[in-house]
Structures are given as structure tokens and as C-alpha cells.
Design an enzyme around this catalytic site. Sequence first.
Site, PDB file in Angstrom:
ATOM      1  N   GLU A 118     -27.831  18.504  61.888  1.00 53.60           N
ATOM      2  CA  GLU A 118     -28.443  17.822  63.014  1.00 53.60           C
ATOM      3  C   GLU A 118     -28.300  18.706  64.242  1.00 53.60           C
ATOM      4  O   GLU A 118     -27.288  19.392  64.414  1.00 53.60           O
ATOM      5  CB  GLU A 118     -27.793  16.469  63.278  1.00 53.60           C
ATOM      6  CG  GLU A 118     -28.414  15.760  64.490  1.00 53.60           C
ATOM      7  CD  GLU A 118     -28.075  14.291  64.590  1.00 53.60           C
ATOM      8  OE1 GLU A 118     -28.755  13.591  65.341  1.00 53.60           O
ATOM      9  OE2 GLU A 118     -27.125  13.853  63.913  1.00 53.60           O
ATOM     10  N   ASN A 177     -32.533   6.481  59.630  1.00 51.59           N
ATOM     11  CA  ASN A 177     -31.225   7.131  59.659  1.00 51.59           C
ATOM     12  C   ASN A 177     -30.071   6.139  59.629  1.00 51.59           C
ATOM     13  O   ASN A 177     -29.519   5.880  58.575  1.00 51.59           O
ATOM     14  CB  ASN A 177     -31.116   8.021  60.893  1.00 51.59           C
ATOM     15  CG  ASN A 177     -29.708   8.562  61.088  1.00 51.59           C
ATOM     16  OD1 ASN A 177     -29.153   9.149  60.166  1.00 51.59           O
ATOM     17  ND2 ASN A 177     -29.130   8.343  62.238  1.00 51.59           N
ATOM     18  N   GLU A 178     -29.756   5.523  60.763  1.00 49.29           N
ATOM     19  CA  GLU A 178     -28.636   4.586  60.813  1.00 49.29           C
ATOM     20  C   GLU A 178     -29.105   3.215  61.276  1.00 49.29           C
ATOM     21  O   GLU A 178     -28.436   2.543  62.042  1.00 49.29           O
ATOM     22  CB  GLU A 178     -27.550   5.103  61.767  1.00 49.29           C
ATOM     23  CG  GLU A 178     -26.468   5.888  61.089  1.00 49.29           C
ATOM     24  CD  GLU A 178     -25.349   6.329  62.020  1.00 49.29           C
ATOM     25  OE1 GLU A 178     -24.357   6.867  61.518  1.00 49.29           O
ATOM     26  OE2 GLU A 178     -25.475   6.148  63.244  1.00 49.29           O
TER      27      GLU A 178
END
Length: 657
Positions: free
Chosen positions: A48, A375-376
Site C-alpha cells: 500500500e 478493503n475493510e
Amino acid sequence: MMIRKAFLTICSAGVLLSVQAQTPKVYTIQADKIKTPIQKTMYGIFFEDINQAADGGVYAELIKNRSFEFNMPLMGWDEQKKDGGDGRLEVINRATERPENAHFIKAYVTSETGSFGLENEGFRGGTGIKEGETYSFSVMARQNDGNVKLNIELHGDNDAIIGKAELSPTDKEWNRYSVKFSSSATAKKAKVFVWLSGKGVIDLDMISMFPEHTWKNRPGGLRADLVQKLADIKPGFLRFPGGCIVEGRELNTRYQWKKSIGDIDKRTNIINRWNTEFAHRPAPDYYQTFGLGFMEYFMTAEDIGASPLPILNCGMACEFNTSEMVPLDKLDPYLQDALDLIEFANGDASTQWGKLRTDLGHPAPFNLKMIGVGNEQWGPQYIDRWKIFTKAIKAKYPDVKIVSALGPFPKGPEFDLLNKTFRSLGADILDEHYYASPKWFRDNARRYDNYDRKGPKIFAGEYAAQSVQTGSPLNKNNWECALAEAAFMTGLERNADVVNMASYAPLFAHVDGWQWTPDLIWFDNLKSYGTPSYYVQQLFSLNKGTDVVPLTLNNESVAGQEGCFATASLDKNTNELIIKFVNTGATAQPVSFKINGGAYQKKANVITLHSDRGDTENSLENPKTISPVESTMAVNGKLVNTTIEAYTVQVIRLKNK
């Protein structure tokens, strides 16, 4: 007499305790009983763009704000004059003509003598320059009036000139000009000057400089030492581009893969979503140029033998920030991005996106097998969008596995809702994240022992032990944390029938430009080093084997008894038995491994990670304070007797006759 008798009793008890303490515990390894295969993707890496990981990091560009597309177009640049030179600059906005690269500089050189120009500050206060290295400088330019020449200078320590070159643009239309030159000295924070001489007017854009020796010597490529550290792990997969980068603080700062490929000057810059996330480490000059884009990610994965795992936005911005969402009936562009990406990766030249990949110089497909949706994210709103994405992807690409988020935490109502729902819907892979204390990692080595063997596979997608607390700027990459991660990883490997993938996060951090700690690999403008956690990841990845076999103590898995953790595997490729043993305790452990099955050579290879202190760290000055030490040990038939020192990770490889 009574005193003497009591003293003798105490001494006798002490001797007895000492003898008992030195009696090896007998661990049984059933090398003739395969428990489960280990996936090639078992240990991978997560990338990332946080901590200056891309621009100013693994992307080897040395010029900051090369295309003048930061919100403040001259951020990173300073006007300079010398020897009586003079002039002025104008920032020209051509957004109607070139919205993806709206700005360029019009420079007026108004003096016949001397020089007028620009200084670039580089990343984190300077530019890393190496003695003897060749540098490629390039610029897009067009002459408007007169005959303005460019003189490029590198200034090192004490403002000494350590490299220089000259360019003479001639065309009155945009053209690219380039020159190569070498440096006569090393400087960690050099300055780059672009001097203009000769009265006239010239337009400038895409001012760029790269070292010639990038990863695989690709022009405009990646920083070789950082990619080499990834290759040295031999990861099973590369997850990209994140992380919260995928989501963006708001949807207009999300990662859009189509804007990250093709001509470098047509990739749309955006501000990095980590620029103001942490009050303790603000970075208002942190942007994404996307010089490291999806094509580069796919090629890097291919280079290092890793399966690509792209993660795409599912129509939701970061739920810790704005929580912006696209209405369900407006998701088509997001869905099309996902479908087009799979075609870009796997399609042949007869397809639109497969042809683009071919035109970009890679006719062979990238063999994409999995893709992440979100993603989250968490909550019913994520489930609604996940269903739409899954239906669309599976309808066209039924063999592509979908990685599904279980939120940012390893337990709690958000986790429970997603875990229950996705299991009931037959999800392929569930992505679990854990940033927690070393104790949590030691205590959770049995986390997957009782997971449903017939349910979705697990991706331990982001994890790292936090020495202080999650998100603290005081967290350290120390040995206690790495040791706890190793203990936890024995549980991942022991349950390889459930856990198919795992990756530490974050991956990279610039020593002067980080936002989050701990991180796997640290670097400055010239050098880099792996943390103790890096060497744990490397040790497990290089020694994972092909199949798990049972390793037990008193018929139980070894997952915390007296601070010890262990797993064993076969490597069918090398015909070896591999034992991994982690002693997190303060006492050395005499052990005896009794092996059922196989016949082994009399000498085993041993790899050890050890430190006497839990607070030990590696550094740029001492990069291998904790690093693998190789040795050998004797093997007595099917019995291995040894002592595992306190605070030690040890791998023992036994060759089968």
C-alpha cells in the site's frame, strides 16, 4: 543439625528441579501422515502507498511534483537565480485540453547573462544520489521565443556540484528531451537544479530523473534494492494497491486502476489519502503520481513469482472517514472496472483490454486467479454491494476467486455479521485483519484450530504485532513483536487447510516520511533494511514446504505450552522434513523430536533467528542485528535432540535418504 538438614533438603530439591528442567520434552512428528497441502500462496506480501512507499519510495522517480499537478502546482519547486540571471514563471492551466495533466510551466528568461531556473527539493528534504551511478534526466518542452537552454546540476554535501548535463530543446511543439550523466559523489539529500539560460520563453512539463540501475534496469522503473527485498521473500502473492488507498477518504480520491496505466504523462495525479490522516505525522505534500500503476504491479508480481491479487473499490469510501457510497443502481461503472481488469489481466489481443495490455508490451496474460471486492468495509451496505459484484464477476469469470472483507477487526459485531453472512452465501476467501499486542498473537495461535474445514478459505490479509498499541507512533519493530508473529504463524501453517494466504502489513516505510508503524521494510533515500519481522516472514516463506504433517506434544498441537509453538511440514520438491519451532519464553528448552516415517541423513541444516532481548531492533546502521544464522546439527536415526534457546525461532531441515 536441624539447620544443616533443612539446607541439604533445599539443595536436594534444587538439584532435582534442575534435572527435571533439563529433561527434554519429546515431540512426536508423524512424517508419514500428511494432514493437508500448503498452498503456494501461503505467505505473500501486501503493498500500500503509505509511509512514502510508492512516490519517494519503491517508484524510483527522483523529482517531486514533476508534472506540476499537486494542488499547489509549484510545491516542491523553488525559483532560483545566479550570476545575474533573471526571469519569471507562470503556471498555465490547460484543463480543457488535458484534464489529466492540466498544468505546465511557462518560463520567461529575461536576462542575457547568468541563469534563472528551478530547484527541486526531492522527497523528504532531498534526493538520494550515488557516486558512479548514471542518471537519466528528461523533460517535455517547447520553445516559444528565443533559444533557451537547460543546464541540469546535482548539488551534494556543502552545495558541491556532483553532476551536470545540458539540454537544448529546439522544437516549437511539445517534444521529449533527455540526457544521461553520472554523479561524482554520494549524497543522501542532494538538490536538483534546472537552470535556464539564453533570453527567451520556454514551456516545461514532466521534469523527471531516474537512476539507470532500476529493478531489471527498466527505464522509469522501480528502486532495485526495495524490490529485491520482496523477491528474497519468494512471496506466493502480491496484494495491491492496498489497503485504504483502494477506498479513498472520499470516492473521488479512491484508486482507479484505469487512470494508472498507459503513457506516464496521462496518468491522473491525486492527493494521497494518508497525507493528513494522522495528526502526529502530517504530510501535506504526499501525492500519488501513479508512475507505479497496475501494469507495474502486475509485472512486479510476475518478476518475483507471486500471484497477483488486485483489490478494487466496491462503491464505498473509507468508513472510518466519509463513508461515501454509490447508490446500488449506480454501481455499473465500478462493476465494469472489475470486469475490465480481469480482461486486462487475462484476455487475449482480440479483446479490448487484452489488446491494451499487449500494446503496452505484455502479450502474455498475467494469469489472474483472484480479485478483492472492497478493503475493510463492514455493515449491511457492504453486503448489498458485495452481492452485486459477486454475481457479475462469477457470471463472466466463474473460476476467479473473490476475496471478501471481514472488516477492520478480528472480532466484534461488524466481524460477526460479515463472517456469518458470507459463509452462508458460499464466499471463496475471507480477509481477516489483526493489529494487536504481542500477547494477542501468542494467545491466538489456536485461532483456526476449530474453523469449519468445509467453509471459505481464510486470508490473513493484514497483521502486525503492536509494541505499544494499535496506531501508536511509538510502536517499534522489535524482536518481541516478531517472535509473537512467528508463534502466530505456526498456527496459520498448522491450519493450512483453512488458511490459504497471509501477509504482514504495512510493507514499506521511509525513515523520514512514515505515517504508521510498525512496518516490514524501512528505507531512506539510499539504503534499506529488513526488520526482525521481515526475517520471520522470509524464514516461513522460504521454508513452508508442500504439506503439513502432525507435530504434537502429549497428543496436542504445540501452541503455547511453556511459551513454545511448533509446526512441521514435508517439502516434496526437495525430499525434506521441515520443523519450525518458536520459543517465546525466557528459558532454553531441551527438546527431542521423535520422527515416525522416513529415514534421514545424519546431518540436518538449521536456520536460527535469535536475540537475548525483546526490545532489539534492526536499523539502517545495523541492518542485520537480528537476521538468519545457518548451522548444522546431528541426527540420530529418527531422533533429533537439541536445545532451543530462549527468544528463538528455529527451522530444522532434515534430508530424507
